[in-house]
Design an enzyme around this catalytic site. Sequence first.
Site, PDB file in Angstrom:
ATOM      1  CE1 TYR A 481     -15.459  17.548   8.080  1.00 15.06           C
ATOM      2  CE2 TYR A 481     -16.231  19.235   6.568  1.00 15.06           C
ATOM      3  CZ  TYR A 481     -16.338  18.575   7.765  1.00 15.06           C
ATOM      4  OH  TYR A 481     -17.329  18.911   8.656  1.00 15.06           O
ATOM      5  CB  SER A 561     -16.989  15.197  11.455  1.00 20.08           C
ATOM      6  OG  SER A 561     -18.190  15.843  11.764  1.00 20.08           O
ATOM      7  CG  ASP A 644     -19.048  12.783  18.731  1.00 19.69           C
ATOM      8  OD1 ASP A 644     -19.627  13.887  18.764  1.00 19.69           O
ATOM      9  OD2 ASP A 644     -18.460  12.358  17.719  1.00 19.69           O
ATOM     10  CG  HIS A 679     -17.178  15.739  16.712  1.00 20.19           C
ATOM     11  ND1 HIS A 679     -17.835  14.656  16.161  1.00 20.19           N
ATOM     12  CD2 HIS A 679     -16.916  16.571  15.665  1.00 20.19           C
ATOM     13  CE1 HIS A 679     -17.980  14.836  14.853  1.00 20.19           C
ATOM     14  NE2 HIS A 679     -17.419  15.973  14.537  1.00 20.19           N
TER      15      HIS A 679
END
Length: 714
Positions: A481, A561, A644, A679
């Site tokens: 991430y 993301s 999203d 999302h």
Amino acid sequence: MKHFLSSEGIVLLGAVAVLSSCNHMTQIKLQPYPETERGEVVDNYFGTEVADPYRWLEDDRSEATAAWVEAENAVTEDYLAQIPFRNAIRKRLTQLWNYPKEGAPSKHGNWWYYYYNDGLQNQSVLYRTKAPGEAGEVFLDPNTLSEDGTVALAAASFSKDGRYLAYAAAASGSDWVEIRVVDTATGQPTEDRINWVKNSGAQWAPDSEGFYYSAYDAPKGGVYSEQNQYQKIYYHRIGTPQSADRLIYEDPAHPLRYFWAWPSEDGEWLFVLASDGTSGTEVLFRKSSEKRFRTLLPGFDADYGVVTVRNGQLYYVTNRDASNYALRRIDLNDPSKDEVVIPEHERNLLEGVGTAGGYLFAQYLENAQNQIAQYDYDGRLVREVALPAIGTVGGFDGEKEDTELYYTLTNYTSPATIYRYDLSAGVSTLYKAPEVRFDPERYTTEQVFYPSKDGTLIPMFITHRRDMRLDGQNPCLLYGYGGFQINMTPGFNPAALMFVEQGGIYCVANLRGGSEYGEAWHRAGMLVNKQNVFDDFIAAAEYLIAGKYTSKERLAINGGSNGGLLVGACEVQRPDLYAVCLPQVGVLDMLRYHKFTIGWGWAVEYGTSEDEEQFGYIYKYSPLHNLKEGEKYPATLVMTADHDDRVVPAHSFKFAAQLQHCQGGDAPVLIRIESKAGHGAGKPTSKRIDEATDMYAFLFQNIGVPYRSVTDAE
């Protein structure tokens, strides 16, 4: 171990596995990609001309975009349908997902409430019971709010007296929610409905007669793509229409700012937390008898998190002059009196502080694993809480009257287990352990530290079967991430467990940009330092290959993301290093992300193309803008969803179209566009299984390693 396949199924799947293990992989016929029109749009950024040929795909309401989505999904579905073991993966994932999941109970009024999912329910159900351990009754079932399970509870909060529950209902994965209220005495909904709420739930006033919330004006254009501006705080009194709600706070001078209200438990003080983005806050306050807010903790160069008010003093956590965070208290009647209660730890991150039974509970992170310390309100250590296992902890928070609390503990090979904690004795006892359909003793997680490009040591969790061999032939999935102060801590994932069960290695790297080692770790991976995050991830891949955990022909990378940006950037920078790339709901157009919904809030993390200096370094790594025609890119499955409204699907649309245009090799480039999903939060179990099935089917197919039956894998 239980057997979960019929004897006929074992024979058939075993036969397929034997044939496939001879590397007789089924050859998949890839249909031609849809012809995607390339427009003539060119933008000028400080003298640099940047083409944007797929600008038209940003219009999520156009017939042309809808036709493109349908055509791309048809190509993707045709490809996935040809993978012979796709259904076997779905069957095993369904088995692994199908175990009872229960949340820690918490008391509100005369009832104890907890979430429960019998295994495959699309949404977990809120139950209640008179005493923990006794049979519960259904209180609120989100599965009844829609026929297909796509309406989820985004947030839920009880009034102080337990009389009301306010919950935020999110439809199809959207960040827009409707706040609804249930009377706990009757179990029936009230007439209260609050709309156009985003990034907010209900914050109850201490008198339980109403709550505060943050909302926007109704969108005038695209509900799921229009930029959101001018968030305001309102107070809603139970039994009145939203049109009668009282405006508490607004700031017309700063349209791109978030605001949240937080009242003190004694009702004497009301606070407003403001933020320009995803980090950096300011705290305003006023007495309940006042109308004007004053600045208590000025922003926005540090983060502040409110904990509680006690004896006229606000307890708050902050990274101001404390990279690993400290707990402080400030006198609300004389703000010049601001002192440290729990000082910054030299090595460990203070993730947060909870309160219960007259104690403070500090949650620390040591090398991305939780520790808990119990303090009194003057910062004197009562005890280090002895946790039953290593992993991620949640739930050390409650009411001042509590004598016990319940918390959860999970890691990569164990779903959430619930423990009861005696606040006075400091003893944990097992309350509920899930029954799972696998043998956890077959698997292990190790933590390694590897050097990044600049020599910084980066931690990484590696989960695998105990009988794994370091021969360079293992399938490997690397996840990351690296941003927004979000920490990657151990957690259970049925899909990842299926992959490890197959002899795969599941790796999670704790990249810079998170705050695993405090604010300094975060700042080392943001703004001009963002390239460090990609270097950390690339170095993780190189470490796994050099250590013979895997090879570049067996390595896949995945992230969602901001992690989708990570995968996209690393694919563009090192296409030679991986066999498969799996970006999910990614921020892939770094030059225009801030123009949609709440994207402007990420500018504090990334910078924006509207600033000349920031444009310079963003443009260098923006995945969409660094694809090269004729380059041989890895097999790529881009994943997004039509609802999203956080990272709008246009990011994925444009990236997939450009990657298909540029691909100079034979590896497939597909995009999977989920309908009635967003999302990720609140996604129904059925859609989670469908998505994981397709992702792992694509992965196995493109590393040349077939999925094997459970018996054969063991």
